[in-house]
Design a protein around this motif. Structure first.
Motif, PDB file in Angstrom:
ATOM      1  N   GLY A 249       3.886  69.546  34.583  1.00  0.00           N
ATOM      2  CA  GLY A 249       4.878  70.591  34.768  1.00  0.00           C
ATOM      3  C   GLY A 249       5.995  70.575  33.749  1.00  0.00           C
ATOM      4  N   ILE A 250       6.083  69.495  32.935  1.00  0.00           N
ATOM      5  CA  ILE A 250       7.139  69.400  31.910  1.00  0.00           C
ATOM      6  C   ILE A 250       6.531  68.879  30.606  1.00  0.00           C
ATOM      7  N   PRO A 251       5.748  69.706  29.916  1.00  0.00           N
ATOM      8  CA  PRO A 251       5.064  69.252  28.697  1.00  0.00           C
ATOM      9  C   PRO A 251       6.022  68.863  27.585  1.00  0.00           C
ATOM     10  N   ARG A 252       5.588  67.927  26.756  1.00  0.00           N
ATOM     11  CA  ARG A 252       6.372  67.482  25.596  1.00  0.00           C
ATOM     12  C   ARG A 252       6.515  68.593  24.561  1.00  0.00           C
ATOM     13  N   SER A 253       5.465  69.387  24.425  1.00  0.00           N
ATOM     14  CA  SER A 253       5.437  70.381  23.361  1.00  0.00           C
ATOM     15  C   SER A 253       4.310  71.359  23.654  1.00  0.00           C
ATOM     16  N   PHE A 254       4.426  72.595  23.170  1.00  0.00           N
ATOM     17  CA  PHE A 254       3.287  73.504  23.211  1.00  0.00           C
ATOM     18  C   PHE A 254       2.115  72.937  22.412  1.00  0.00           C
ATOM     19  N   ARG A 255       2.429  72.097  21.421  1.00  0.00           N
ATOM     20  CA  ARG A 255       1.385  71.520  20.569  1.00  0.00           C
ATOM     21  C   ARG A 255       0.644  70.380  21.270  1.00  0.00           C
ATOM     22  N   MET A 256       1.186  69.910  22.372  1.00  0.00           N
ATOM     23  CA  MET A 256       0.617  68.768  23.093  1.00  0.00           C
ATOM     24  C   MET A 256       0.365  69.165  24.540  1.00  0.00           C
ATOM     25  N   MET A 257      -0.268  70.313  24.726  1.00  0.00           N
ATOM     26  CA  MET A 257      -0.438  70.902  26.048  1.00  0.00           C
ATOM     27  C   MET A 257      -1.827  71.507  26.162  1.00  0.00           C
ATOM     28  N   ASP A 258      -2.516  71.195  27.246  1.00  0.00           N
ATOM     29  CA  ASP A 258      -3.811  71.803  27.520  1.00  0.00           C
ATOM     30  C   ASP A 258      -3.658  73.294  27.807  1.00  0.00           C
ATOM     31  N   GLY A 259      -4.742  74.023  27.644  1.00  0.00           N
ATOM     32  CA  GLY A 259      -4.833  75.398  28.124  1.00  0.00           C
ATOM     33  C   GLY A 259      -6.113  75.555  28.917  1.00  0.00           C
ATOM     34  N   PHE A 260      -6.078  76.400  29.944  1.00  0.00           N
ATOM     35  CA  PHE A 260      -7.254  76.613  30.790  1.00  0.00           C
ATOM     36  C   PHE A 260      -7.391  78.104  31.094  1.00  0.00           C
ATOM     37  N   GLY A 261      -8.630  78.581  31.130  1.00  0.00           N
ATOM     38  CA  GLY A 261      -8.889  79.958  31.525  1.00  0.00           C
ATOM     39  C   GLY A 261      -8.744  80.190  33.012  1.00  0.00           C
ATOM     40  N   VAL A 262      -8.651  79.117  33.811  1.00  0.00           N
ATOM     41  CA  VAL A 262      -8.451  79.119  35.266  1.00  0.00           C
ATOM     42  C   VAL A 262      -9.672  79.665  36.012  1.00  0.00           C
ATOM     43  N   HIS A 263     -10.070  80.891  35.705  1.00  0.00           N
ATOM     44  CA  HIS A 263     -11.146  81.535  36.452  1.00  0.00           C
ATOM     45  C   HIS A 263     -12.532  81.110  35.953  1.00  0.00           C
ATOM     46  N   THR A 264     -13.520  81.370  36.771  1.00  0.00           N
ATOM     47  CA  THR A 264     -14.911  81.252  36.353  1.00  0.00           C
ATOM     48  C   THR A 264     -15.341  82.577  35.733  1.00  0.00           C
ATOM     49  N   PHE A 265     -15.845  82.514  34.501  1.00  0.00           N
ATOM     50  CA  PHE A 265     -16.389  83.681  33.816  1.00  0.00           C
ATOM     51  C   PHE A 265     -17.901  83.524  33.681  1.00  0.00           C
ATOM     52  N   ARG A 266     -18.526  84.533  33.096  1.00  0.00           N
ATOM     53  CA  ARG A 266     -19.954  84.454  32.767  1.00  0.00           C
ATOM     54  C   ARG A 266     -20.139  84.572  31.264  1.00  0.00           C
ATOM     55  N   PHE A 267     -21.070  83.804  30.742  1.00  0.00           N
ATOM     56  CA  PHE A 267     -21.659  84.058  29.438  1.00  0.00           C
ATOM     57  C   PHE A 267     -22.969  84.797  29.673  1.00  0.00           C
ATOM     58  N   VAL A 268     -23.244  85.803  28.852  1.00  0.00           N
ATOM     59  CA  VAL A 268     -24.501  86.547  28.944  1.00  0.00           C
ATOM     60  C   VAL A 268     -25.117  86.601  27.556  1.00  0.00           C
ATOM     61  N   ASN A 269     -26.373  86.172  27.416  1.00  0.00           N
ATOM     62  CA  ASN A 269     -27.014  86.160  26.104  1.00  0.00           C
ATOM     63  C   ASN A 269     -27.830  87.434  25.870  1.00  0.00           C
ATOM     64  N   SER A 270     -28.496  87.497  24.737  1.00  0.00           N
ATOM     65  CA  SER A 270     -29.232  88.716  24.358  1.00  0.00           C
ATOM     66  C   SER A 270     -30.407  89.000  25.271  1.00  0.00           C
ATOM     67  N   GLN A 271     -30.867  87.984  25.984  1.00  0.00           N
ATOM     68  CA  GLN A 271     -31.967  88.170  26.931  1.00  0.00           C
ATOM     69  C   GLN A 271     -31.459  88.517  28.326  1.00  0.00           C
ATOM     70  N   ASN A 272     -30.149  88.811  28.427  1.00  0.00           N
ATOM     71  CA  ASN A 272     -29.493  89.130  29.695  1.00  0.00           C
ATOM     72  C   ASN A 272     -29.576  87.973  30.691  1.00  0.00           C
ATOM     73  N   GLU A 273     -29.583  86.748  30.147  1.00  0.00           N
ATOM     74  CA  GLU A 273     -29.519  85.555  30.989  1.00  0.00           C
ATOM     75  C   GLU A 273     -28.058  85.134  31.102  1.00  0.00           C
ATOM     76  N   ALA A 274     -27.634  84.783  32.306  1.00  0.00           N
ATOM     77  CA  ALA A 274     -26.224  84.485  32.549  1.00  0.00           C
ATOM     78  C   ALA A 274     -26.009  83.020  32.884  1.00  0.00           C
ATOM     79  N   HIS A 275     -24.855  82.517  32.467  1.00  0.00           N
ATOM     80  CA  HIS A 275     -24.388  81.179  32.839  1.00  0.00           C
ATOM     81  C   HIS A 275     -22.929  81.305  33.280  1.00  0.00           C
TER      82      HIS A 275
END
Length: 695
Positions: free
Chosen positions: A209-235
């Motif tokens: 909650g009190i990071p040292r720096s923006f340069r020393m801080m993780d980032g997360f997308g939070v949500h679950t997304f999907r990857f979809v390839n050219s064969q319309n297969e999803a992960h």
């Protein structure tokens, strides 16, 4: 005259009374007076299906919330941005058809905005808060916005609760107090009534909650997304940003002092690093699950209050982002940057996460008011790098001058232009089979609110656990209502009994009854910041100097540290030239009025009789040493300066048997060669903190 003033005041009061009301003891309705039965879940197709736009109460509630502030953002108001580029390591064609994740030769431009969530634009950088980490990728297929935070989860599971969360954590409306802080009654009242927040509260009150720096801080997308390839297969996929400098934090006393001494600490740190060519770097990592693996996974992928433990789903590092250019104009770029989760490119898709579904509506709706209408995409910072072709016209602040008389599709006058892309090249939502009855329910798998909060707490080091307890003492200790304090203790007794006992003792309420909390079968070491990479590059060291300092010691260490990418400030009582024992001089760029020990990762004091005597007579220099010691940072000194340091720190040692070198006090004397001192000092800086001083 006084009677006239009183009459005016009374008339104004009467005018206001007509519009004054209390919600206590009333029934919930919409703004149209329609009675409401559900206010905590959106209307969905089945318990795990997508949210329905026909949910008029959700739309009204979130629309009203999105338009509550002008022109400042409702949340994430205080931000700072930088430009850079992203480059993928290897093609990911087996997972996604997203072009920028398949061409290793392309450097995709990015703009990143870091932010705090709760405070206004004028609040301080170092408050305890979630940090926003939003990245706009300007790809050849359009803009992709990865809108995330520095924590991998969130307070709520369904977007309909978002206005309530923010109303609770913002300053209380009767007095607009406190600013940029969760340490007040309304927030903790909300927490105990929304126990799904338990996991996120543990993260917020941790060192994250009190990071040292923006340069020393993780980032997360939070949500679950999907990857979809050219064969319309999803992960299924989760996004992570991992800073190459490691993940490091401030400590609470340090963060409070920095807020007063330099409220722009994080902004300046990022800006100055880029200006001197010390470009921040982050690797993009993903966690991936197949559809079959997801069905067998013991965590519901649609629940935004849960992580996928890295020990179960390892991170795959797929590319690197480098921030190498500062904004030219803060307002035109950082303030006008409009991020939106629905800005997505072919090969990436959404899931039915009910928090994500609501945010898909909210972001766009907010920009319509904040940036003056539907054409905010034409502001330079928001424009994609490819031409825009569609039949959308006019509106506030339209910049494009469209030729011709056709503004509709299909058409014959313009040969049906702009025509549609072929399916293989276009964004196509994944063909997911969905069926179910309309319901406001969440699935039963969302009902476990404490096991991951427990996993997080048990996976931390003893030092990190202590910091969480201290944070509870401050945050809940500032709550005025004793019944809310007691409910907090009861709630977190479900995480860990001893944790709850320590909270109770610190905030002055009754200890909870003992309960059996089953310890996690397996811990997650990745959750502890003490297991993060440790690097020297970008650290800041203060040299405390007065006339008569040892020239050789300063020159040798300065050269040694700067070669490793460490930034050095010369701090003295007065700005300007300082003479050494060899009558050479060095310029002090900081004095005690313009800087403070909390702004540095370490300090160094060379020898020199006249110089040491002056430091010993200066209260600010001795406070500099004490602050550095209490904040567990590295202290280096030489010969007669060693005694000055020892006089300041020895009364604070909890264990007199501990040697200085064991806790980051590196001292050059007759027993230690200069080469050994240089290496030992830099190694001590590298570990960031010397926690043995605290525990």
């Amino acid at each position: 005259m006084e009677n006239n003033k009183d009459n005016q005041s009374n008339r104004k009061k009467e005018q206001l009374e007509e519009y004054t009301q209390s919600d206590a003891g009333t029934k919930h309705t919409t703004d149209q007076g329609i009675p409401i039965h559900h206010d905590e879940t959106t209307l969905k197709v089945g318990e795990r299906g997508p949210s329905l736009i026909e949910d008029f109460h959700f739309r009204e509630k979130i629309t009203h919330f999105d338009h509550e502030r002008i022109p400042e953002r409702v949340v994430h108001a205080r931000g700072f941005g930088a430009h850079g580029y992203f480059q993928v390591y290897e093609p990911l064609s087996d997972l996604t058809k997203a072009g920028f994740l398949n061409d290793t030769n392309v450097k995709t431009p990015v703009f990143v905005r870091f932010s705090t969530v709760v405070g206004s634009r004028g609040s301080a950088d170092t408050v305890r808060d979630v940090r926003g980490f939003a990245t706009k990728f300007y790809t050849k297929d359009g803009n992709f916005d990865l809108v995330g935070n520095n924590m991998p989860i969130f307070f709520i599971q369904d977007a309909i609760k978002f206005p309530d969360l923010v109303h609770a954590i913002k300053p209380e409306p009767n007095n607009e107090i406190p600013q940029a802080s969760a340490a007040h009654d309304t927030f903790w009242d909300w927490v105990v009534n929304n126990q799904e927040s338990a996991h996120m509260i543990m993260w917020l009150l941790s060192d994250r909650g009190i990071p040292r720096s923006f340069r020393m801080m993780d980032g997360f997308g939070v949500h679950t997304f999907r990857f979809v390839n050219s064969q319309n297969e999803a992960h299924f996929v989760k996004f992570h940003w991992k800073p190459l400098l490691g993940v490091h934090s401030l400590i609470w006393d340090e963060a409070q002092k920095i807020a007063g001494k330099d409220p722009d600490f994080h902004r300046k740190d990022l800006y100055e690093a880029i200006e001197r060519g010390d470009y921040p770097e982050y690797e993009l990592a993903i966690q991936v699950l197949t559809e079959r693996e997801a069905q067998q996974f013991n965590i519901d992928l649609l629940d935004a209050t849960k992580i996928w433990p890295e020990e179960q789903v390892p991170l795959q590092r797929i590319g690197k982002m480098t921030l190498n250019r500062n904004q030219d104009n803060f307002f035109a770029e950082t303030e006008q940057a409009a991020f939106h989760l629905a800005n997505i490119v072919p090969g990436i898709d959404f899931t039915n996460d009910p928090l994500l579904q609501g945010r898909l509506f909210s972001y766009l709706d907010t920009q319509l008011l904040r940036l003056g209408g539907p054409n905010f995409h034409e502001i330079p910072i928001n424009r994609p790098i490819i031409p825009i072709h569609n039949n959308q016209r006019d509106g506030f602040h339209r910049m494009t001058i469209n030729k011709g008389k056709v503004a509709y599709s299909p058409n014959t006058l313009q040969m049906n232009s702009p025509e549609m892309h072929e399916e293989k090249d276009a964004f196509m939502p994944f063909k997911e089979h969905i069926e179910g009855i309309k319901t406001h329910k969440l699935p039963q798998s969302f009902s476990d609110h404490f096991s991951q909060a427990r996993l997080f707490y048990y996976s931390l080091s003893s030092v990190e656990k202590k910091h969480i307890i201290d944070a509870f003492h401050f945050e809940v200790g500032n709550v005025n209502d004793p019944s809310i304090k007691q409910k907090v203790v009861t709630m977190f007794n479900q995480v860990d009994h001893q944790l709850a006992v320590k909270i109770a003792n610190g905030v002055g309420v009754k200890q909870p009854e003992e309960t059996e909390n089953q310890a996690p079968a397996n811990l997650s070491p990745a959750l502890s910041q003490l297991n993060t990479p440790m690097k020297l590059k970008g650290r800041k060291v203060a040299f405390l100097l007065e006339n008569g300092f040892n020239h050789k010691e300063v020159a040798d260490l300065k050269s040694f540290l700067e070669a490793k990418g460490i930034v050095i400030d010369i701090v003295s009582e007065q700005l300007g030239a300082i003479s050494s024992d060899q009558e050479t001089s060095i310029s002090a760029n900081k004095n005690y009025a313009t800087t403070h020990a909390v702004l540095y990762d370490a300090i160094f004091i060379p020898s020199g009789e006249q110089h040491v005597k002056k430091l010993n007579q200066t209260m600010e220099s001795k406070e500099f040493i004490l602050n550095t010691f209490h904040h567990m940072k590295t202290i280096g000194s030489c010969f007669d300066a060693n005694q000055l340091v020892n006089q300041q720190i020895k009364p604070s040692f909890k264990d007199s048997s501990i040697k200085n070198s064991e806790v980051g006090i590196i001292q050059l004397d007759d027993q230690l060669a200069e080469e050994q001192f240089l290496t030992a000092f830099s190694d001590a800086i590298k570990v960031h903190r010397h926690w043995k001083r605290e525990v």
